[in-house]
Design an enzyme around this catalytic site. Structure first.
Site, mmCIF file in Angstrom:
data_model
loop_
_atom_site.group_PDB
_atom_site.id
_atom_site.type_symbol
_atom_site.label_atom_id
_atom_site.label_comp_id
_atom_site.label_asym_id
_atom_site.label_seq_id
_atom_site.Cartn_x
_atom_site.Cartn_y
_atom_site.Cartn_z
ATOM 1 N N HIS A 82 -4.827 97.236 50.529
ATOM 2 C CA HIS A 82 -5.720 95.700 49.735
ATOM 3 C C HIS A 82 -5.654 94.475 50.888
ATOM 4 C CE1 HIS A 82 -8.162 93.685 46.863
ATOM 5 N NE2 HIS A 82 -7.123 92.690 47.201
ATOM 6 N N ASP A 161 -7.839 91.127 33.346
ATOM 7 C CA ASP A 161 -8.356 90.309 34.645
ATOM 8 C C ASP A 161 -9.634 90.358 34.574
ATOM 9 O OD1 ASP A 161 -7.899 89.708 37.747
ATOM 10 O OD2 ASP A 161 -9.185 91.339 37.754
ATOM 11 N N ARG A 168 -11.300 81.978 34.915
ATOM 12 C CA ARG A 168 -10.980 80.864 36.250
ATOM 13 C C ARG A 168 -12.489 80.909 36.747
ATOM 14 N NH1 ARG A 168 -7.704 85.213 39.042
ATOM 15 N NH2 ARG A 168 -7.387 83.821 40.162
ATOM 16 N N SER A 183 -3.741 88.637 39.312
ATOM 17 C CA SER A 183 -4.804 89.110 39.348
ATOM 18 C C SER A 183 -5.485 90.917 40.055
ATOM 19 C CB SER A 183 -5.776 88.520 39.997
ATOM 20 O OG SER A 183 -7.174 88.783 39.647
ATOM 21 N N LYS A 187 -4.448 95.259 39.768
ATOM 22 C CA LYS A 187 -5.514 96.499 39.824
ATOM 23 C C LYS A 187 -4.839 97.174 40.866
ATOM 24 C CE LYS A 187 -8.406 92.970 40.255
ATOM 25 N NZ LYS A 187 -9.729 91.797 40.798
HETATM 26 N N1 URA Z 1 -9.251 88.769 44.377
HETATM 27 C C1 URA Z 1 -9.022 89.351 42.641
HETATM 28 O O1 URA Z 1 -9.212 90.348 42.749
HETATM 29 N N2 URA Z 1 -8.188 88.075 42.476
HETATM 30 C C2 URA Z 1 -8.247 87.002 42.667
HETATM 31 O O2 URA Z 1 -7.571 85.917 41.877
HETATM 32 C C3 URA Z 1 -8.757 86.243 43.557
HETATM 33 C C4 URA Z 1 -8.924 86.961 44.993
#
Ligand code: URA
Ligand code: CA
Length: 441
Positions: A82, A161, A168, A183, A187
């Site tokens: 990631h 999320d 947010r 967050s 995932k």
């Molecule tokens: N990428 C994400 O998936 N979540 C965040 O909070 C910031 C960047």
């Protein structure tokens, strides 16, 4: 349980329990807690922070709020990669085939780009015929057969999320390290791999501007991964300038193909080899990073990684004649060279501005619903440390929007800072964060 009491508790700086966090996330996902209460909670978290435990509980609650992918039908140890997002970050398209050519499975779910940062799924769609939507069965079957598949993230992965992130975004609570870490990791954990390599970008083109902030974020994510029994390692890498030369979807696909043909930019190749070497180590294919570097360098030189890329594109329906002849990729109508009006050594690049210039040319999405011009973008011919004379070509822009050319040109020229004396090239990989160690390079 009442949401009011939990907001009060967090406002006073107390720790929430797992039951409370589960209640808040489950009820919010279902729609039984209103946005205004969750906004207040987010702001309280923003100012008070969360303990390691709270951060982990929040991650787990979001991870289990929707589909959790089971990859156990794929043979071998699956390592996910990631990137926290940057400008011109083309690594997945190179790292995926590189790792797969070593026999290690890569089952990757990727996103689309938003704003000035790109997404792997958009890039792949610039190859005619390529399918980014496979059923979970097709996905698993393809990874078992080819060792590599890349699909769009399922709409039902961590829906909590998705909802929280949107809130947010409009309540000035995105840039909190615990919220970002939970967050991202919710995932990654839901996506089902056994281990995770994180590329945490730092610098003026990234979320995290300094190495210190980047290390804090990396530590949070590594902690969460380890709590969840997934080995997690983070590389902290420079985003003080775009990665490689190309920024824009089809242009980045071409850059990935060039790199797989041993003809790509040095920084992109270096980062891909390192990320791939960590993935080989974490999948127990190798015993050291040095061994991985040797093997992946050889797979690149021998053309096996390139052959794997073709096999992968073909397996997902893409037209592989494009890979041998990249002029078949989407091409923009207007291609303009930008000449330098200054002389000296490039000292700095406002990377955000470069990303925004690409967006102006049509390469990105201004909002989630916007469409994207796959052919648009830019190529930087000069980077930090390079010497430039007046009149040298510093960038080439590609667009179908004639009216954007002048603006993008000015943005790029204004993004460059010059020095009279020579400037060293910035260090690409700056630190490594693992469970037991923070290594500054
Ligand atoms: N990428 C994400 O998936 N979540 C965040 O909070 C910031 C960047
Ligand atoms: Ca690039």
């Amino acid at each position: 349980m009442r949401m009011y009491d939990m907001i009060y508790k967090k406002r006073e700086g107390q720790e929430l329990t797992q039951e409370e966090i589960n209640f808040f996330i489950n009820q919010y996902t279902e729609g039984s807690i209103p946005d205004y209460q969750v906004s207040a909670m987010l702001m309280a978290i923003y100012f008070r922070g969360m303990s390691k435990k709270e951060t982990y509980y929040l991650t787990e609650a979001m991870r289990f709020s929707g589909d959790v992918i089971d990859l156990s039908e794929i043979e071998g140890i699956k390592v996910d990669k990631h990137s926290t997002g940057g400008v011109g970050d083309t690594t997945t398209l190179v790292v995926g085939p590189l790792v797969a050519s070593c026999g290690v499975p890569v089952a990757k779910m990727s996103g689309r780009g938003l704003g000035h940062t790109g997404g792997t799924i958009d890039k792949l769609e610039s190859i005619p015929g390529f399918h980014v939507e496979l059923s979970i069965e097709q996905f698993i079957h393809t990874v078992n057969r080819v060792k590599l598949a890349v699909v769009g993230q399922s709409g039902h992965l961590a829906p909590a999320d998705k909802k929280l992130y949107a809130l947010r975004d409009v309540t000035a609570t995105v840039d909190n390290i615990e919220l970002i870490a939970s967050s991202i990791m919710s995932k990654k954990l839901a996506a089902g791999s056994n281990a995770i390599i994180l590329d945490v970008k730092i610098g003026n083109g990234a979320f995290m501007k300094t190495l210190d902030e980047g290390i804090k974020l990396a530590k949070e994510m590594v902690n969460i991964g380890n709590y969840a029994n997934r080995e997690t390692i983070a590389l902290l890498t420079s985003m003080e300038q775009p990665l490689g030369n190309a920024v824009g979807n089809a242009l980045e696909v071409k850059e990935a193909i060039d790199t797989l043909n041993n003809n790509g930019p040095e920084d992109l190749e270096e980062l891909c080899i390192h990320l791939a070497s960590y993935m080989l180590l974490m999948s127990k294919k190798t015993n050291s990073i040095d061994e991985g570097i040797k093997i992946t360098t050889q797979k690149l030189k021998s053309g096996e990684a390139f052959a794997k890329f073709k096999e992968f594109i073909q397996a997902q329906g893409g037209d592989i004649s494009v890979i041998d002849d990249t002029t078949k990729l989407p091409q923009a109508k207007y291609i303009t060279k930008i000449k330098s009006i200054s002389a000296g050594y490039i000292q700095g690049i406002k990377t955000n501005e470069i990303g925004l210039a690409a967006l102006t040319l049509g390469a990105g999405r201004e909002n989630k619903a916007a469409s994207i011009d796959l052919s648009a973008g830019l190529q930087m011919h000069k980077k930090i440390g390079d010497q430039v004379s007046i009149g040298d070509t510093i960038a080439t822009i590609h667009t179908n929007k004639k009216e954007s050319i002048e603006q993008a040109c000015n943005m790029i020229l204004n993004a460059l800072e010059f020095s009279k004396g020579s400037i060293p090239k910035p260090k690409l990989i700056q630190a490594i964060v693992s469970k037991d160690e923070i290594k500054i390079l």
